[in-house]
Design a protein around this motif. Structure first.
Motif, PDB file in Angstrom:
ATOM      1  N   GLU A  25       0.836  -1.205   0.000  1.00  0.00           N
ATOM      2  CA  GLU A  25       0.000   0.000   0.000  1.00  0.00           C
ATOM      3  C   GLU A  25       0.872   1.258   0.000  1.00  0.00           C
ATOM      4  OE1 GLU A  25      -3.517   2.018   2.686  1.00  0.00           O
ATOM      5  OE2 GLU A  25      -3.031  -0.094   2.948  1.00  0.00           O
ATOM      6  N   GLY A  26       0.573   2.147  -0.918  1.00  0.00           N
ATOM      7  CA  GLY A  26       1.287   3.411  -1.016  1.00  0.00           C
ATOM      8  C   GLY A  26       2.615   3.332  -1.756  1.00  0.00           C
ATOM      9  N   LEU A  27       2.995   2.134  -2.209  1.00  0.00           N
ATOM     10  CA  LEU A  27       4.247   1.974  -2.936  1.00  0.00           C
ATOM     11  C   LEU A  27       3.975   1.877  -4.432  1.00  0.00           C
ATOM     12  CD1 LEU A  27       6.004  -0.792  -0.765  1.00  0.00           C
ATOM     13  CD2 LEU A  27       6.174   1.690  -0.524  1.00  0.00           C
ATOM     14  N   ASP A  28       4.878   2.393  -5.217  1.00  0.00           N
ATOM     15  CA  ASP A  28       4.831   2.112  -6.645  1.00  0.00           C
ATOM     16  C   ASP A  28       5.833   0.981  -6.911  1.00  0.00           C
ATOM     17  OD1 ASP A  28       7.416   3.225  -6.742  1.00  0.00           O
ATOM     18  OD2 ASP A  28       6.711   5.105  -7.583  1.00  0.00           O
ATOM     19  N   ARG A  29       5.889   0.529  -8.135  1.00  0.00           N
ATOM     20  CA  ARG A  29       6.731  -0.624  -8.471  1.00  0.00           C
ATOM     21  C   ARG A  29       8.202  -0.385  -8.114  1.00  0.00           C
ATOM     22  NH1 ARG A  29       6.346  -2.280 -14.459  1.00  0.00           N
ATOM     23  NH2 ARG A  29       6.151  -0.047 -14.380  1.00  0.00           N
ATOM     24  N   GLU A  30       8.716   0.756  -8.439  1.00  0.00           N
ATOM     25  CA  GLU A  30      10.143   1.026  -8.192  1.00  0.00           C
ATOM     26  C   GLU A  30      10.445   1.107  -6.695  1.00  0.00           C
ATOM     27  OE1 GLU A  30      12.429   0.661 -10.514  1.00  0.00           O
ATOM     28  OE2 GLU A  30      10.697   0.191 -11.780  1.00  0.00           O
ATOM     29  N   THR A  31       9.557   1.729  -5.945  1.00  0.00           N
ATOM     30  CA  THR A  31       9.751   1.811  -4.495  1.00  0.00           C
ATOM     31  C   THR A  31       9.680   0.424  -3.874  1.00  0.00           C
ATOM     32  OG1 THR A  31       8.726   4.001  -4.527  1.00  0.00           O
ATOM     33  CG2 THR A  31       8.934   2.930  -2.378  1.00  0.00           C
ATOM     34  N   PHE A  32       8.731  -0.376  -4.345  1.00  0.00           N
ATOM     35  CA  PHE A  32       8.622  -1.753  -3.852  1.00  0.00           C
ATOM     36  C   PHE A  32       9.897  -2.534  -4.138  1.00  0.00           C
ATOM     37  CE2 PHE A  32       7.634  -6.225  -4.791  1.00  0.00           C
ATOM     38  CZ  PHE A  32       7.247  -6.635  -3.524  1.00  0.00           C
ATOM     39  N   LYS A  33      10.399  -2.436  -5.358  1.00  0.00           N
ATOM     40  CA  LYS A  33      11.604  -3.171  -5.743  1.00  0.00           C
ATOM     41  C   LYS A  33      12.800  -2.787  -4.880  1.00  0.00           C
ATOM     42  CE  LYS A  33      12.233  -3.719 -10.273  1.00  0.00           C
ATOM     43  NZ  LYS A  33      12.227  -3.396 -11.723  1.00  0.00           N
ATOM     44  N   ALA A  34      12.836  -1.545  -4.411  1.00  0.00           N
ATOM     45  CA  ALA A  34      13.942  -1.073  -3.585  1.00  0.00           C
ATOM     46  C   ALA A  34      13.742  -1.359  -2.094  1.00  0.00           C
ATOM     47  CB  ALA A  34      14.132   0.429  -3.797  1.00  0.00           C
ATOM     48  N   ASP A  35      12.543  -1.747  -1.710  1.00  0.00           N
ATOM     49  CA  ASP A  35      12.209  -1.968  -0.295  1.00  0.00           C
ATOM     50  C   ASP A  35      12.307  -3.460   0.026  1.00  0.00           C
ATOM     51  OD1 ASP A  35      10.984  -2.326   2.195  1.00  0.00           O
ATOM     52  OD2 ASP A  35       9.517  -0.736   1.827  1.00  0.00           O
ATOM     53  N   LEU A  36      13.475  -3.875   0.538  1.00  0.00           N
ATOM     54  CA  LEU A  36      13.690  -5.295   0.808  1.00  0.00           C
ATOM     55  C   LEU A  36      12.717  -5.867   1.828  1.00  0.00           C
ATOM     56  CD1 LEU A  36      17.576  -5.645   0.728  1.00  0.00           C
ATOM     57  CD2 LEU A  36      15.898  -6.462  -0.936  1.00  0.00           C
ATOM     58  N   ARG A  37      12.342  -5.069   2.818  1.00  0.00           N
ATOM     59  CA  ARG A  37      11.384  -5.569   3.817  1.00  0.00           C
ATOM     60  C   ARG A  37      10.050  -5.890   3.174  1.00  0.00           C
ATOM     61  NH1 ARG A  37      12.239  -1.921   9.232  1.00  0.00           N
ATOM     62  NH2 ARG A  37      14.468  -2.238   9.341  1.00  0.00           N
ATOM     63  N   ALA A  38       9.553  -4.975   2.366  1.00  0.00           N
ATOM     64  CA  ALA A  38       8.269  -5.213   1.694  1.00  0.00           C
ATOM     65  C   ALA A  38       8.379  -6.406   0.757  1.00  0.00           C
ATOM     66  CB  ALA A  38       7.828  -3.965   0.930  1.00  0.00           C
ATOM     67  N   PHE A  39       9.474  -6.482   0.013  1.00  0.00           N
ATOM     68  CA  PHE A  39       9.671  -7.592  -0.918  1.00  0.00           C
ATOM     69  C   PHE A  39       9.653  -8.933  -0.188  1.00  0.00           C
ATOM     70  CE2 PHE A  39      12.746 -10.531  -2.905  1.00  0.00           C
ATOM     71  CZ  PHE A  39      12.027 -10.839  -4.044  1.00  0.00           C
ATOM     72  N   TYR A  40      10.412  -9.032   0.882  1.00  0.00           N
ATOM     73  CA  TYR A  40      10.457 -10.285   1.630  1.00  0.00           C
ATOM     74  C   TYR A  40       9.123 -10.600   2.297  1.00  0.00           C
ATOM     75  CZ  TYR A  40      15.336 -11.372   0.891  1.00  0.00           C
ATOM     76  OH  TYR A  40      16.526 -11.724   0.309  1.00  0.00           O
ATOM     77  N   ALA A  41       8.455  -9.607   2.834  1.00  0.00           N
ATOM     78  CA  ALA A  41       7.157  -9.827   3.476  1.00  0.00           C
ATOM     79  C   ALA A  41       6.126 -10.312   2.469  1.00  0.00           C
ATOM     80  CB  ALA A  41       6.682  -8.542   4.150  1.00  0.00           C
ATOM     81  N   VAL A  42       6.075  -9.681   1.312  1.00  0.00           N
ATOM     82  CA  VAL A  42       5.107 -10.083   0.283  1.00  0.00           C
ATOM     83  C   VAL A  42       5.448 -11.469  -0.253  1.00  0.00           C
ATOM     84  CG1 VAL A  42       4.180  -9.544  -2.003  1.00  0.00           C
ATOM     85  CG2 VAL A  42       4.462  -7.730  -0.310  1.00  0.00           C
ATOM     86  N   VAL A  91       7.054 -10.561  -8.353  1.00  0.00           N
ATOM     87  CA  VAL A  91       6.263 -10.499  -7.117  1.00  0.00           C
ATOM     88  C   VAL A  91       5.284  -9.331  -7.196  1.00  0.00           C
ATOM     89  CG1 VAL A  91       6.381 -10.139  -4.619  1.00  0.00           C
ATOM     90  CG2 VAL A  91       8.012 -11.687  -5.743  1.00  0.00           C
ATOM     91  N   TRP A  92       5.760  -8.184  -7.663  1.00  0.00           N
ATOM     92  CA  TRP A  92       4.903  -7.008  -7.809  1.00  0.00           C
ATOM     93  C   TRP A  92       3.728  -7.316  -8.739  1.00  0.00           C
ATOM     94  CZ3 TRP A  92       3.978  -2.426  -5.668  1.00  0.00           C
ATOM     95  CH2 TRP A  92       3.255  -1.484  -6.383  1.00  0.00           C
ATOM     96  N   GLU A  93       4.031  -7.891  -9.895  1.00  0.00           N
ATOM     97  CA  GLU A  93       2.977  -8.212 -10.863  1.00  0.00           C
ATOM     98  C   GLU A  93       1.977  -9.212 -10.293  1.00  0.00           C
ATOM     99  OE1 GLU A  93       5.026  -9.421 -14.416  1.00  0.00           O
ATOM    100  OE2 GLU A  93       5.752  -7.389 -14.789  1.00  0.00           O
TER     101      GLU A  93
END
Length: 115
Positions: A25-42, A91-93
């Motif tokens: 929530e509130g992230l765009d694709r590039e921010t998500f890709k750079a956010d390791l915590r969000a990436f691992y959690a998702v 993961v984002w897609e």
């Protein structure tokens, strides 16, 4: 009467879809890709969704043939064993494209079962 394993699997899937959505929530694709915590959690949410999908009965899956059940069930092997190949883009897609229709199916089945 809903079976406990089916109801539990559906609720696990729904819970982890909701978590994955909240993590992006509130992230765009590039921010998500750079956010390791969000990436691992998702990614962990997708592992649990994948595993829980394996516990759903074939009759339920047949009612919703537009969902790629086999691909979803097989994804856990990629997340666990080919983790170096798990791309944040994929993961984002998955969160953006695959989870919304899955959520509709899961909510429909929960209502259908009266669970």
């Amino acid at each position: 009467m809903p079976s406990d394993p089916t109801s539990r699997a559906l609720r696990d899937i729904l819970h982890h879809i909701d978590l994955a959505e909240s993590f992006v929530e509130g992230l765009d694709r590039e921010t998500f890709k750079a956010d390791l915590r969000a990436f691992y959690a998702v990614t962990r949410c997708l592992e649990i969704i994948s595993e829980a999908s394996r516990r759903l009965p074939n009759e339920l899956k047949a009612r919703h043939s537009a969902i790629s059940w086999k691909q979803m069930a097989d994804a856990v092997n990629v997340y666990r064993h080919d983790y170096e190949d798990v791309a944040a883009q994929l993961v984002w897609e998955t969160v953006q494209q695959s989870l919304p229709p899955l959520k509709v199916v899961v909510e429909t089945e929960i209502r259908r079962l009266g669970a």
